[in-house]
Design an enzyme around this catalytic site. Structure first.
Site, short mmCIF file in Angstrom:
data_model
loop_
_atom_site.label_atom_id
_atom_site.label_comp_id
_atom_site.label_asym_id
_atom_site.label_seq_id
_atom_site.Cartn_x
_atom_site.Cartn_y
_atom_site.Cartn_z
N GLU A 135 0.19 -0.97 5.74
CA GLU A 135 1.29 -0.42 6.53
C GLU A 135 1.08 1.06 6.81
OE1 GLU A 135 5.28 1.16 7.65
OE2 GLU A 135 4.04 1.79 5.98
N ASP A 176 0.85 -1.19 0.00
CA ASP A 176 0.00 0.00 0.00
C ASP A 176 0.89 1.24 0.00
OD1 ASP A 176 0.87 -0.59 2.66
OD2 ASP A 176 -0.66 0.77 3.47
#
Lengths: 523, 523
Positions: free
Chosen positions: A166, A100
């Protein structure tokens, strides 16, 4: 045991294809922090899963359930667990990465579309996620591609853990790691994470320490609704006046934390320690080049380095609920929440000089130890050698929070306002340090010297990667941070980039590291 | 010359229809400050134009060209000029209003859809624009409807000027007023503006003074881009640290302006003056009820009243460029712009006590003058009587800006930061006071007493309506502010409302005022 020469040549020959792979990855706008983009993170998980399978990795995508963001219940994008090699005679390396990215849009000030990887003539590959953290993940895929195509067995068993949250506090990941400790992660011997950066733009680095994070929202409220400043100005206690006053009491212009006790937990550096920072390959120009402005807190290199590696920091991020748009809105906001965070440090060498443990006798032992390592390790090691991990109470988020709460409550009373105050802890992560004498670090050091012909800086990083601590404590193994990008890559910023040479040489480094793990661990 | 009894009865009988008209007006989301809603403001102009024509007003819609907002070139919604009656033996009253509104959405915290006028059981009519300023405009249309239906000639000639950009600094209107001074506005004898509020929730008011506005953006920049607080915390000068420190030096928790010279321009109040504020129909409960919180700056009524009517104020509105969202973003913003504004006052009575003009002899004359008015005017007049408009230099935006600039520049140097600072004036408006002894005010007072059976508070308002000054200076006529709504209406806030009784009695008041203008002006 160096990596096969054929592998290194193959990486050079496939440079364009590897950049193409990174370009494909960047084109999927996998922004975890924006609900509208959540399907893109799922798409990214699926794409990466297919990439891994194509180079021989056995994978499974893991449903991590749902979470609530901005009042919406959203599915957490599936994490990917992977495995290649099950040879019990080999070491097993767990590789972590995240697919991400931070939000990005052209209107933030990007020179090019953030989701179109753009190669600059100076070699920079510009795009959101190029260095954080899609570049490193693609590096691993690149390594596997050669082994898969040539049917060359890997020198170690690899286990992968890739997540898509994350940038949203790794929501759901801690539970997964705990759950799979004796399952998918059973038998892991060490962990390698490539999700940070060199100290500068020249010298490769290994990172053995991270600051923690204690993130607060300091809210002041009073009026029942937003008020017109013409009608109510100078008749009521304005929440912004109170908040700005409190926020101004947290940190000074030199970066000193004004909350009593926080900086004291670390204490001043001694003359010898200062000298060691002077020797690191670093300059004021490095930090100013990375920051994009001549704004270093000091002209003294050691002071600036210690601000990042040795001391906690306090940053004021912004205010929720206040007028944040362009133009001239004459509002008295009813409720405002100031955001600030402190980055605690794990106390190390810095406190040695005022501990009883620090005796002349001890120094003799230490100096002898240093002398043995000096020929092969950089001078920074002198700092590390003196690192007694648990000599003083650690600067934990809980300890910091207590000091912050006591201080702000007492300062708030001094204001004499009729508004009300609330202090919330939004996020916290403990600081972390690893044993840099472990074979995992030795392997990375040897691999770096092989690829870059340079001894890496052994350093502590200013940021936090909470999952590092999760792996270290849950699996009870050594964790290595092996950065691929440079200090000026601009993760989280506009025009985020990775240099082509870092991506390509970094791919070689990751591959070589695996061979050196095999060599060092069995030595 | 009171208004015809039939008119007053008609207004009562048409209450539901009039609320329906306001409901139609509120349903058009004419937000001038949001480019996406600009067509709605044009729709509102067309709708109002048709309403006026239907009650006999000759109108023309005026193209005011384009302006730039947030980088976009947008058409300014057409203003409406109207005229009804051309009898040279009658006075001509210019009526101003604005049909644009502030932004509003349910997610801001409204209890109901802001663009659906919702009648609460306690009589509140809740909706964006209900009181600011669609209620008053509909009031005028309601007045005209009876005269039109009954073919009753108006007691005065009426000229209308309605605009759709008031919430955007009345862009284009000044030019229009100047252009039409000897055209559409030729022959205007006085101006009536209903776009402000009673001091409390009980007592009608006439407003003869407004504070000005000096709105600043204080920008600090340094890094070339947003930075990660983990990587850069305590290594660079953070713009937010500098900005928050400067913003904390502008105003204290008691509302005192810390910029040397600004409060000094007004000076302290004498004991006699303080006593006069004590007599106004006002309580700490009023301001706290209007603000929706027990947050009055003082428990002393006079102090709070003077904060609004006598002293300049300074409000901190927010920060552009900093993190303003929910959650915990660990950013060091590269450039932040603090917004704050000062509301200057036109110096009046407040400075008398330390001017030579203030002599015992003068007081005798003043007291005699007061004694003559006391039977018919409220005690607040004591304050006004002593108002020598041009005894001391006025607190102009230019004078205030100079003080602010000098102070902030010197405070910035003290910071010792390497960041750079820029102070911009975004908006300014001069304070205004009118001659409240003019027949225009006498007419409004008599009309108010007729409708509300109460003598109105004669007051100064804390906000700014720049167009007031434009009309006063360009047309050189008396301007009256005749508020329809109450002090707790919440213009610009969530759950903006007008009370049904204020809307209906206010309609009667506007009509009656026209008859009293005819009576007083020819007396």
């Amino acid at each position: 045991m160096p990596a096969p020469a054929e592998f290194l040549q193959y990486v050079d020959s496939q440079s364009d294809a590897f950049i193409g792979r990174l370009s494909d990855a960047v084109s999927i706008a996998s922004i975890s922090g924006d609900a509208a983009y959540r399907p893109k993170v799922v798409e990214m998980s699926n794409w990466l899963n297919a990439q891994l399978q194509a180079v021989g990795v056995t994978t499974k995508q893991i449903d991590l359930g749902t979470h609530v963001m901005d009042g919406q219940t959203l599915p957490i994008p599936p994490a990917i667990l992977g495995r290649i090699g099950e040879d019990r005679s080999k070491k097993t390396v767990l590789v972590y990465g995240h697919f991400d990215v931070q939000p990005a849009s052209k209107s933030d000030g990007w020179d090019t579309d953030p989701f179109v990887l753009t190669k600059h003539e100076d070699g920079r590959l510009i795009g959101r996620g190029s260095t954080d953290d899609k570049g490193p993940i693609m590096g691993w895929v690149n390594v596997l591609q050669w082994h898969h195509e040539t049917q060359t067995p890997l020198p170690v068993n690899l286990v992968f853990c890739f997540e898509g949250m994350e940038e949203m506090d790794s929501e759901g990941l801690d539970d997964l790691v705990v759950r799979e400790r004796d399952g998918w992660f059973k038998g892991v011997d060490c962990v390698c994470i490539s999700d940070n950066y060199w100290l500068n733009t020249r010298t490769p680095a290994l990172t053995y320490g991270l600051r923690g994070l204690v993130y607060f929202r300091l809210s002041i409220s009073g009026p029942g609704r937003d008020l017109h400043s013409g009608v109510f100005g100078r008749t009521v206690h304005e929440p912004m006046t109170d908040l700005i006053s409190l926020m101004s009491r947290l940190v000074d212009q030199s970066g000193n934390i004004l909350i009593p006790g926080v900086d004291d937990m670390i204490g001043p550096a001694g003359a010898e320690e200062l000298a060691l920072y002077e020797k690191l390959d670093y300059s004021i120009g490095d930090v100013e080049s990375a920051a994009g402005g001549k704004i270093a807190l000091s002209d003294d290199k050691a002071t600036v380095l210690m601000g990042r590696m040795r001391l906690p920091s306090l940053s004021l991020h912004g205010i929720e609920g206040a007028f944040a748009g362009p133009g001239a809105k004459t509002v008295i906001p009813a409720k405002v929440g100031g955001k600030f965070s402190i980055r605690p440090q794990k106390v190390g060498i810095c406190c040695l000089h005022h501990r009883a443990w620090h005796t002349p006798m001890l120094w003799l032992i230490l100096e002898g130890f240093v002398a043995r390592f000096m020929p092969v390790m950089p001078s920074v090691v002198l700092v590390l050698i003196r690192l007694p991990h648990s000599l003083v109470p650690p600067q934990t988020p809980a300890a910091v929070e207590k000091l912050v709460r006591t201080y702000i409550e007492s300062e708030f009373v001094k204001l004499g306002t009729k508004n009300t105050m609330q202090l919330e802890l939004l996020n916290d992560a403990r600081p972390w340090v690893a044993d840099w004498k472990h074979w995992n670090y030795e392997a990375a050091k040897t691999a770096t010297e092989a690829i870059y012909k340079q001894t890496p800086d052994l350093m502590r990083e200013g940021g936090s990667i909470p999952v590092t601590l999760t792996f270290a404590e849950t699996l009870n193994v050594n964790v290595l941070l092996l950065p691929m990008g440079r200090g000026d890559d601009g993760a989280h910023s506009t025009n985020e980039k990775i240099d082509t040479s870092n991506y390509i040489e970094g791919t070689k480094l990751l591959g070589t590291y695996l061979y050196e793990v095999a060599a060092h661990a069995t030595a």
